[in-house]
Design a protein around this motif. Sequence first.
Motif, mmCIF file in Angstrom:
data_model
loop_
_atom_site.group_PDB
_atom_site.id
_atom_site.type_symbol
_atom_site.label_atom_id
_atom_site.label_comp_id
_atom_site.label_asym_id
_atom_site.label_seq_id
_atom_site.Cartn_x
_atom_site.Cartn_y
_atom_site.Cartn_z
ATOM 1 N N LEU A 1 -46.212 -36.282 -21.387
ATOM 2 C CA LEU A 1 -46.978 -35.056 -21.163
ATOM 3 C C LEU A 1 -46.307 -33.947 -21.958
ATOM 4 N N ASP A 2 -47.102 -33.180 -22.714
ATOM 5 C CA ASP A 2 -46.523 -32.091 -23.494
ATOM 6 C C ASP A 2 -46.262 -30.876 -22.592
ATOM 7 N N ALA A 3 -45.791 -29.795 -23.182
ATOM 8 C CA ALA A 3 -45.414 -28.614 -22.393
ATOM 9 C C ALA A 3 -46.577 -28.077 -21.569
ATOM 10 N N GLU A 4 -47.809 -28.312 -22.053
ATOM 11 C CA GLU A 4 -48.997 -27.846 -21.313
ATOM 12 C C GLU A 4 -49.515 -28.910 -20.347
ATOM 13 N N GLY A 5 -48.808 -30.026 -20.245
ATOM 14 C CA GLY A 5 -49.216 -31.081 -19.313
ATOM 15 C C GLY A 5 -50.288 -32.003 -19.862
ATOM 16 N N ARG A 6 -50.550 -31.912 -21.170
ATOM 17 C CA ARG A 6 -51.579 -32.777 -21.765
ATOM 18 C C ARG A 6 -51.011 -34.149 -22.126
ATOM 19 N N LEU A 7 -51.841 -35.170 -21.903
ATOM 20 C CA LEU A 7 -51.446 -36.532 -22.252
ATOM 21 C C LEU A 7 -51.236 -36.630 -23.768
ATOM 22 N N THR A 8 -50.108 -37.218 -24.164
ATOM 23 C CA THR A 8 -49.727 -37.291 -25.573
ATOM 24 C C THR A 8 -49.183 -38.685 -25.888
ATOM 25 N N LEU A 9 -49.607 -39.229 -27.020
ATOM 26 C CA LEU A 9 -49.068 -40.515 -27.478
ATOM 27 C C LEU A 9 -47.714 -40.247 -28.143
ATOM 28 N N ILE A 10 -46.676 -40.943 -27.675
ATOM 29 C CA ILE A 10 -45.329 -40.674 -28.211
ATOM 30 C C ILE A 10 -44.732 -41.947 -28.818
ATOM 31 N N ASP A 11 -43.485 -41.858 -29.208
ATOM 32 C CA ASP A 11 -42.694 -42.997 -29.687
ATOM 33 C C ASP A 11 -43.235 -43.530 -31.020
ATOM 34 N N GLU A 12 -43.882 -44.680 -31.015
ATOM 35 C CA GLU A 12 -44.395 -45.251 -32.258
ATOM 36 C C GLU A 12 -45.732 -45.896 -31.940
ATOM 37 N N ILE A 13 -46.526 -46.187 -32.962
ATOM 38 C CA ILE A 13 -47.805 -46.854 -32.688
ATOM 39 C C ILE A 13 -48.118 -47.925 -33.726
ATOM 40 N N HIS A 14 -48.483 -49.105 -33.218
ATOM 41 C CA HIS A 14 -48.920 -50.248 -34.036
ATOM 42 C C HIS A 14 -47.924 -50.610 -35.132
ATOM 43 N N THR A 15 -46.638 -50.462 -34.872
ATOM 44 C CA THR A 15 -45.636 -50.908 -35.841
ATOM 45 C C THR A 15 -45.349 -52.386 -35.592
ATOM 46 N N PRO A 16 -44.778 -53.079 -36.585
ATOM 47 C CA PRO A 16 -44.436 -54.485 -36.349
ATOM 48 C C PRO A 16 -43.354 -54.651 -35.278
ATOM 49 N N ASP A 17 -42.644 -53.580 -34.900
ATOM 50 C CA ASP A 17 -41.675 -53.689 -33.805
ATOM 51 C C ASP A 17 -42.352 -53.620 -32.436
ATOM 52 N N SER A 18 -43.479 -52.916 -32.371
ATOM 53 C CA SER A 18 -44.143 -52.737 -31.079
ATOM 54 C C SER A 18 -45.401 -53.592 -30.964
#
Length: 321
Positions: free
Chosen positions: A213-230
């Motif tokens: 959740l960002d400072a305004e409480g909005r849902l946010t995708l974090i970390d990494e996305i669709h990488t060969p590690d994840s």
Amino acid sequence: MDREAIAAHLDFVLKETNFPELGARRQGKVRDVYDQGDTLVLIATDRYSAFDRNLALIPFKGQTLTAIASFWFEQTKDIIQNHLIASPDPNVVVARKCTTLPVEVVPRAYITGVTGTSLWTKYQAGERDFGNFKLPEGLKKNQKLERTVLTPTTKSDVHDEQITPQQIVERGIIKKELWEEIERVSLALFARGQEVAAAHGLILVDTKYEFGLDAEGRLTLIDEIHTPDSSRYWQLGSYEERFAKGEEPEYFDKEFLRLWFKANSDPYKDKVLPEVPKDKVAELSSRYVRIYEQLLGKPFEADFTMPILERIAKNIQSLKQ
Ligand SMILES: Nc1ncnc2c1ncn2[C@@H]1O[C@H](COP(=O)(O)OP(=O)(O)OP(=O)(O)O)[C@@H](O)[C@H]1O
Ligand SMILES: [Mg+2]
């Protein structure tokens, strides 16, 4: 970049960083994370970890992962906002710091895997009812599921545990409305991922999302996305034929290196582990490079004019606090 170029640069790796001027450092398994208050500086190293240990340094791993995640953040930003603010260096991301939610969401479109937590292992052991979905009789390994399923896990320091959506809400880990939003977003992200991957001749088999959740409480995708590690990727072109013949799909997993350690040591017990043979390191490196080139549709290029650490130091000047 071809195998020869990779083999000639096996020492061109980033093991770790130490930039106290960037803020307090926390070392994850793969990334060094600097806390700047409202933002984080995430530096992707070339560390390869398995069995909760750092097993090898794989050339270009950090750079390819950073570029692949940035590609996907761009491709999915209409679905959900993400943490990416800037990438001042091929291995560095400046991200919005979020309050992390304590679950990881794992969408799966195929039944596969060999570890204890994999769907195929559980299915073979007789499990059919997974709480939020049931699987029919007669599925074969690597078969496509009728619809994408979500298998969330709790984030814990020890090891991740399976949990059903119902338990997540009942135990008050995440409120019902927020969880429903997470489910909706995860399925939309994964559908987009499959569509874009297919356009590049790849199957996105399964993956893992982290949200905050960002400072305004909005849902946010974090970390990494669709990488060969994840994520797990297979080649689309050969899948059907190989599946029909009962052969394994053409995959990119780092599984083969795990198997090598199992065959040549006891990775859970041995204090000192054997050094990975150079050809295995080159093989894994070329898998990261290949996914990068196939997905981004351009040749992978690295800057060999100076050591990675030196280049990063130059590129992060303006981030110093
Ligand atoms: N925008 C963000 N806000 C807060 N935390 C984040 C954000 N993006 C990523 N993280 C966290 O930063 C870390 C990234 O480092 P890395 O993936 O190397 O660590 P890890 O080994 O997976 O995690 P850990 O050390 O927590 O087990 C993860 O703990 C991830 O949850
Ligand atoms: Mg991680």
